[in-house]
Design a protein around this motif. Sequence first.
Motif, mmCIF file in Angstrom:
data_model
loop_
_atom_site.group_PDB
_atom_site.id
_atom_site.type_symbol
_atom_site.label_atom_id
_atom_site.label_comp_id
_atom_site.label_asym_id
_atom_site.label_seq_id
_atom_site.Cartn_x
_atom_site.Cartn_y
_atom_site.Cartn_z
ATOM 1 N N GLU A 140 -6.370 72.100 -39.483
ATOM 2 C CA GLU A 140 -7.614 71.375 -39.752
ATOM 3 C C GLU A 140 -7.346 70.129 -40.587
ATOM 4 O OE1 GLU A 140 -11.986 72.667 -41.244
ATOM 5 O OE2 GLU A 140 -10.366 73.026 -42.678
ATOM 6 N N MET A 141 -6.551 70.256 -41.649
ATOM 7 C CA MET A 141 -6.291 69.118 -42.525
ATOM 8 C C MET A 141 -5.487 68.040 -41.809
ATOM 9 S SD MET A 141 -5.563 71.070 -46.160
ATOM 10 C CE MET A 141 -5.786 69.597 -47.177
ATOM 11 N N SER A 163 -10.127 71.692 -49.289
ATOM 12 C CA SER A 163 -9.029 72.629 -49.047
ATOM 13 C C SER A 163 -7.968 72.570 -50.135
ATOM 14 C CB SER A 163 -8.376 72.328 -47.683
ATOM 15 O OG SER A 163 -9.306 72.499 -46.630
ATOM 16 N N ILE A 164 -8.225 71.799 -51.184
ATOM 17 C CA ILE A 164 -7.307 71.687 -52.316
ATOM 18 C C ILE A 164 -7.955 72.360 -53.518
ATOM 19 C CG2 ILE A 164 -6.083 70.093 -53.843
ATOM 20 C CD1 ILE A 164 -6.153 68.057 -51.549
ATOM 21 N N SER A 165 -7.191 73.113 -54.258
ATOM 22 C CA SER A 165 -7.735 73.849 -55.395
ATOM 23 C C SER A 165 -8.405 72.892 -56.384
ATOM 24 C CB SER A 165 -6.629 74.617 -56.103
ATOM 25 O OG SER A 165 -7.128 75.181 -57.305
ATOM 26 N N PRO A 166 -9.658 73.190 -56.801
ATOM 27 C CA PRO A 166 -10.330 72.331 -57.781
ATOM 28 C C PRO A 166 -9.637 72.329 -59.135
ATOM 29 C CG PRO A 166 -11.584 74.352 -57.408
ATOM 30 C CD PRO A 166 -10.495 74.317 -56.377
ATOM 31 N N SER A 167 -8.710 73.269 -59.345
ATOM 32 C CA SER A 167 -7.984 73.281 -60.606
ATOM 33 C C SER A 167 -7.071 72.079 -60.736
ATOM 34 C CB SER A 167 -7.165 74.570 -60.727
ATOM 35 O OG SER A 167 -6.139 74.609 -59.742
ATOM 36 N N VAL A 168 -6.704 71.448 -59.614
ATOM 37 C CA VAL A 168 -5.833 70.275 -59.668
ATOM 38 C C VAL A 168 -6.511 69.026 -59.106
ATOM 39 C CG1 VAL A 168 -3.700 71.602 -59.570
ATOM 40 C CG2 VAL A 168 -4.766 70.832 -57.441
ATOM 41 N N MET A 169 -7.559 69.213 -58.312
ATOM 42 C CA MET A 169 -8.282 68.074 -57.755
ATOM 43 C C MET A 169 -9.774 68.364 -57.858
ATOM 44 S SD MET A 169 -7.869 66.230 -54.033
ATOM 45 C CE MET A 169 -8.486 64.571 -53.769
ATOM 46 N N ILE A 170 -10.394 67.827 -58.894
ATOM 47 C CA ILE A 170 -11.814 68.076 -59.134
ATOM 48 C C ILE A 170 -12.629 67.467 -57.986
ATOM 49 C CG2 ILE A 170 -13.725 67.715 -60.728
ATOM 50 C CD1 ILE A 170 -11.649 67.378 -62.940
#
Length: 600
Positions: free
Chosen positions: A142-143, A220-227
């Motif tokens: 998908e990405m 699809s990227i963890s919000p812990s590293v990409m808000i």
Amino acid sequence: MRPDGLSSTNGFSQAAYGSTSRKASLNGQQNTSANGESQSNGAVKPLTSSYFGHNREEVTRILIQSLYELGYGGAASTLSSESGYQLETPGVATFRSAVLDGRWSEAERILVQSFRNMAPKNGQKGASEEMLVLAEDADRSEMLFYLRQQKFLELLEARELGSALQVLRQELTPLNYDVDRLHALSSLLMCPTELLHEQAGWDGPISSSRERLLADLSKSISPSVMIPQHRLAILLDYVKQGQIGNCLYHNTAEAPSLYSDHMCDRGDFPLDVTANLNQHIDEVWHCGFSHDGTKLVTAGQDRTVLIYDTSTFTVLHRLNGHLDGVAFASWSPDDSKLITCSQDRTARVWNAETGRCLLTIDHHCHPVTAAGWAPDSESFVTSSFDANSGLCHWSMRGSPLHTWKGGFRTQDCAISPDGRRLVAADTDSKLHVFDFHTYEEVYCLSLPSKPTSVAISRDSKHMLVNLAEGEIQLIDMETTTVVRRFRGYKQGSYVIRSTFGGAAENFVVSGSEDSRIYIWHKENGTLVETLEAHTKGCVNSISWSPTNPGMFVSAGDDKAVRIWSKDPERHRPIGGASQRGGISSTGFPRTSALRTTSTF
């Protein structure tokens, strides 16, 4: 670089947004402990410490992001330096830059490497500087499809058709993802440049479409590293919506202030009858404000249609010509015309300024129940109990543009303000929704009982459907989901019309067969008020002023039209006890098709 789709003119650079910031001590030396605890003036502040119960790191990083978005790059850098918290990892910053700058090979390399090496989840340390921490449900195909689709569309717009075809064949097709979308992209190879954006549902390669691409990828990227983009603004929206949802009498289009808790005063709500209009000599079946709020139309069993000036509520025009009761009236979007629908099997179009009849539709063989205007005010739809032509689209010359087939009788109809959808309430307990441009049926909903009326919100997202069994449903027009149900009012034998009310359509308002008006909070479904409205019979129709949120109108079987607003003296001049409808104001039982939910 541009964080979250904002240009560098907002006062920050690529390095500032994605760099690893360290806290500087007073003597200019960096001082960061190995375990991630930052120090200031000798005091240790653990990263796990809270801010009034909230995670300190999350709060600080969201503030850093927001300062960049507000254009305060220097303040954002200072906060990052003082706190010791970085906004994004170097890998995220590099990925963001690659996407926004169109460096597709670099973006894809980081993405593929992240999936291949299974970067640590949940923000754990130790990941390579050029890897992303992916969400658990991240889909590699998908990405990659999103990235390559953007690349393909940009090549098409540049008319580099050979390169675009190569991307389609060698990069997109092997992913075997969303085959229908792949076929749609293939068809764009022959699309003229000027139609590319519309056909692709895409707004071009520079800025906005790449920003939207990044927003899609960030899910699809963890919000812990990409808000997620604009996180503070979204959280503040939740706060405001929560305050509105808890304010039963919120009746303003202005959002609540963030400075203090919000609550509207019940005393400012339109709960009093401030004027009685008694020009009708029989039951009043319909009322409606013009879109600019300067006029009001009423119609009823006495065959008369009245137009009032809302500044004084004096009668401007008395429209005569119908040979039987008038059950419905609708203003054109530009308020220049008015269409009335009657039991005499005709619909008439009137000049709203002069009161002159412009057109008579006498095509239907049964009562005309309702009408809806196209957004350009140059055509309209009529609905009827006539099964052979229950729904017809007409030009202002009186010629039929389209007649929907299907053999259904239509109790009510409405066209969405954006002109995309036509909704028809079928007497056979169904709701038909058509594409108004193509005339094709989009979907058909089965209902638990006969629908008696339908109203569409100003934003064209929701519709209100009154059901004969005594329930109003709020339905999402795209998903067909029943968002909320409103009960408590009385309906069973007659046509009752509900509507949206309030400055921001925060309320659902309906008449009732028990002579009352019921007002619910749209968002939480709470019954806000029950008003003793008319002296007998049904309250048939309600209309809330589109320009004055402190006013609405009701029409009832007691021959009266009542204006509701805030009365400083809190005086409510209503006399007589309420009684259930069943006998008309003339003393005879109601038997007409439009006034009852029975069909032929």
